[in-house]
Design an enzyme around this catalytic site. Structure first.
Site, PDB file in Angstrom:
ATOM      1  N   GLU A   1     127.086 -19.879 -41.826  1.00  0.00           N
ATOM      2  CA  GLU A   1     127.366 -18.454 -41.721  1.00  0.00           C
ATOM      3  C   GLU A   1     126.528 -17.634 -42.680  1.00  0.00           C
ATOM      4  OE1 GLU A   1     129.490 -17.315 -39.210  1.00  0.00           O
ATOM      5  OE2 GLU A   1     129.060 -19.411 -38.788  1.00  0.00           O
TER       6      GLU A   1
ATOM      7  N   ASP B   1      92.473 -12.619 -32.724  1.00  0.00           N
ATOM      8  CA  ASP B   1      93.784 -12.990 -32.208  1.00  0.00           C
ATOM      9  C   ASP B   1      94.551 -11.777 -31.718  1.00  0.00           C
ATOM     10  OD1 ASP B   1      93.527 -15.600 -32.891  1.00  0.00           O
ATOM     11  OD2 ASP B   1      94.711 -15.447 -34.730  1.00  0.00           O
TER      12      ASP B   1
END
Ligand code: 6GU
Length: 249
Positions: free
Chosen positions: A120, A173
């Site tokens: 959590e 890229d």
């Protein structure tokens, strides 16, 4: 670059990190990755690393002790300039969004420390008094930060000079230029009646460069028009986008 990864699951990493370009980068001494099991820094016979949250509410929270001990044992020499500015990065869906720009920023460091959250969450005192940065790889929830750490290692490592074959291979890229990349083709020239665009076989370098730029602009306009707001565009680029928008290209 040296990257320390703190995790409860070090065995998740070697399969990905020890193949292909990352394997070669490590063999060449351009990248060192050290995996550290947080459990090794937990105390007591059972080496407990997580506990239920104060106030109730289910789930488990990583205890601060083992994480502080692990990080402090790695950065005992706080006087060294590298350690003084060492980013200690918590991987969490609440972190700042990871982008190519963040990858470029992280690639400037000699050393990084990645802390993988789990369950959590992580005790808030780790956030407040230990980590220097928090990063998320997108708006979705993973079971832990391990995949995110691998994503960051991959994106950062390929920006280290010498890691990619040609030094400039990362420059075009998608995202590095602020645009998506256009299409690529390889042999055969005709596959199932579908041919490679004529211009790519023309040998005319300037025409090829202009065609590629226009394809990148077209693809970005179609798929990620939001990127055009921040991309660096020439007058010629803007003219081409104007034609696209008018339906003339
Ligand atoms: Cl860094 N961790 C987790 N657990 N989930 C995520 C994430 C990180 N980034 C996106 N989702």
């Amino acid at each position: 670059m040296h990257i320390d990864i703190l995790t409860l699951f070090p065995e998740m990493f070697p399969g990905y990190l020890n193949e292909s370009i990352l394997k070669r980068a490590q063999a060449a001494g351009l990248l060192q990755i050290e995996l550290h099991n947080i459990r090794d820094y937990a105390s007591g016979k059972h080496r407990v690393t997580d506990e239920p949250p104060y106030g109730g509410g289910g789930g488990m929270v990583l205890k601060p002790g083992p994480i502080f001990s692990a990080v402090e044992s790695l950065i005992s020499n706080r006087q060294s300039p590298t350690v003084a500015r060492l980013p200690i990065i918590l991987l969490t869906p609440q972190g700042r969004p990871f982008t190519q720009k963040v990858a470029q920023e992280l690639a400037q460091h000699e050393r990084l420390l990645l802390l993988c959250g789990r369950y959590e969450g992580v005790d808030e005192r780790v956030r407040q008094h230990l980590v220097t940065d928090e990063i998320s790889i997108g708006d979705f929830v993973l079971t832990g930060g391990e995949l995110a750490a691998m994503v960051i290692v991959d994106a950062v490592a390929r920006l280290i000079p010498g890691v990619l074959g040609a030094e400039d291979a990362a420059e075009d890229d998608s995202h590095a230029t602020g645009l998506l990349e256009g299409p690529h083709y390889t042999r055969p020239e005709t596959f199932r009646s579908w041919s490679v665009p004529e211009v790519l076989r023309s040998g005319h370098a300037a025409n090829i460069a202009r065609w590629r730029r226009e394809q990148a602009l077209r693809r970005t306009w179609q798929r990620r028009p939001d990127l055009l707001l921040t991309a660096e565009l020439s007058d010629e680029d803007r003219w081409f986008l104007g034609k696209l928008a008018a339906g003339e290209r």
